[in-house]
Design an enzyme around this catalytic site. Structure first.
Site, short mmCIF file in Angstrom:
data_model
loop_
_atom_site.label_atom_id
_atom_site.label_comp_id
_atom_site.label_asym_id
_atom_site.label_seq_id
_atom_site.Cartn_x
_atom_site.Cartn_y
_atom_site.Cartn_z
N CYS A 193 0.85 -1.19 0.00
CA CYS A 193 0.00 0.00 0.00
C CYS A 193 0.88 1.24 0.00
CB CYS A 193 -0.91 0.01 1.23
SG CYS A 193 -2.06 1.40 1.25
N CYS A 200 0.31 0.63 10.51
CA CYS A 200 -0.11 -0.49 9.66
C CYS A 200 1.09 -1.21 9.06
CB CYS A 200 -1.03 0.04 8.56
SG CYS A 200 -1.47 -1.21 7.35
#
Ligand code: SF4
Length: 441
Positions: A193, A200
């Site tokens: 991502c 994250c």
């Protein structure tokens, strides 16, 4: 509390792009790839950083092509049957039934242990044509591993044939008294991502590839296949795996269209059973609301510009103020005309000393006063090297109590699957190629 992440450049072989077949105009995908390199998204900062994150595009070119049928909508499949295979258009319904019905085709023209294509009613002439044209019912990915956590959560790991990158999917069962037994499948829309949220694990990988619609759809098909014959059918889909779905919105919208197509009176999934999560890409939020009735989840995670920017870098491009104003526009309080009677799900990960105080709770109530919203408080799933720790459970409960006292619907979402790194924000360990990113934290 946060520690700085050092920047460096990543290289990899990526094949996320699709090409257009000159003759038919239908999508095909490459089987060979071009070496790419770019700066990993989470390593740059500030508003320039946010622009860089959103501009990354790992599209590549191809030399030879395989056609993967799960990339097609039903209409496109009809076009392909007519134009490329010189078959009657109704052949598309026949193929569709075997792609998504009970007798799933595998990646070859055979079903699971029940015979070959001829047994499914496909003529030898048709099978010869699809063989010559390299037409495959799969999506160019193979299920290579599955890992089940003690709570029943299962992580599936697929490997892309083109580049060896791994795609991770999570099956989350609900099997308790008072609830209908079911499984929610959490799909990935990208490998890695670019958004770089600081809490994250996936964000630490940077963006490695956009998935195609077919690769997204195949995750659901495989999950359904795994659950077939059990008392826990797959009933819900959430786009909360690896990646920012709105950074790959064309493929996500197409996958939703394929997954909600009705065929022979049988709809695979209702749009209301599909939830797509975003970190707050404003133009894509508007487009999503216009083009689908699927549900939206917004990862808010903070209540001031400063604190949101410190953990969600895209806040430097689309500020908290702008995101909340967009929510007010798309989900106005009172479900008035234009809101489609929908609410937005607000995702809020509880981090100790970052966003877990009563003052935060009060600000969150104020931010959402004009938005039709429900709030999900997420228990943080920690990972090795994380600079954050989960908020104390008393703080989580106090936070929720304040929201509920102000008439906000609020649930606390337990961590699921974290002993196998299958929990929210933990995906990415299963990738084949190590980038060395973790060593730099
Ligand atoms: S939380 Fe979502 S948007 Fe943020 S880095 Fe992780 S996968 Fe990307």
């Amino acid at each position: 509390m946060t520690r700085a992440l050092r920047g460096s450049t990543l290289s990899w072989k990526g094949t996320s792009g699709r090409t257009r077949d000159e003759g038919s105009g239908l999508p095909q995908r490459p089987i060979s790839s071009t070496r790419l390199s770019f700066r990993a998204g989470h390593r740059v900062r500030g508003s320039t950083a946010a622009r860089a994150l959103l501009d990354e595009d790992p599209t590549t070119t191809s030399t030879t092509s395989t056609t993967y049928l799960k990339d097609f909508t039903l209409e496109e499949l009809g076009d392909y049957c007519e134009k490329e295979l010189e078959e009657p258009r109704k052949r598309a319904r026949h193929v569709w039934t075997h792609l998504y019905g009970d007798a799933y085709l595998k990646s070859e023209w055979e079903d699971e242990g029940q015979g070959n294509g001829e047994d499914m009613g496909f003529s030898q002439r048709f099978l010869s044509k699809v063989g010559e044209k390299r037409v495959e019912p799969g999506a160019g990915m193979t299920l290579t591993d599955s890992r089940s956590a003690s709570d029943g959560t299962t992580k599936l790991i697929f490997q892309r044939e083109a580049d060896g990158l791994n795609i991770e999917t999570v099956l989350i069962p609900v099997d308790k008294e008072g609830s209908k037994p079911r499984v929610t499948v959490c799909v990935s829309s990208q490998v890695g991502c670019a958004m770089g949220c600081k809490f994250c694990y996936t964000g630490l990988m940077g963006l490695q590839a956009n998935l195609t619609a077919g690769e997204i759809v195949e995750q659901v098909v495989q999950a359904k296949r795994m659950q077939r014959g059990t008392h826990l059918p797959v009933t819900n889909i959430v786009f909360m795996g690896m990646g920012e779905p709105f950074h790959n919105l064309d493929a996500v919208l197409k996958a939703i269209k394929i997954l909600t197509t009705e065929s022979k009176g049988y709809t695979q999934f209702s749009q209301r059973k599909i939830t797509v999560s975003t970190v707050g890409l404003v133009p894509e939020m508007r487009r999503f609301a216009q083009e689908t009735d699927a549900q939206l989840a917004l990862s808010l995670h903070a209540t001031t510009e400063e604190s949101r920017s410190s953990i969600v870098p895209t806040n430097n491009k689309y500020s908290l103020k702008e995101v909340v104003e967009t929510l007010e526009e798309l989900f106005p309080k009172g479900r008035t005309k234009g809101s489609h009677g929908r609410h937005v799900l607000i995702e809020y990960v509880m981090l100790e000393g970052v966003n877990d105080t009563t003052s935060d709770a009060k600000r969150l109530v104020k931010l959402l006063e004009n938005v039709e919203a429900k709030v999900n408080l997420l228990v943080f799933n920690t990972f090795e090297g994380s600079p954050f720790v989960p908020a104390d459970m008393d703080a989580v409960k106090n936070f929720r109590a304040h929201l509920v006292s102000q008439n906000l619907v609020c649930t606390i979402r337990d961590s699921r699957g974290d002993d196998k790194m299958a929990a929210c924000g933990q995906l990415g360990l299963g990738k084949k190629k190590k980038t060395g990113v973790l060593g730099q934290i």
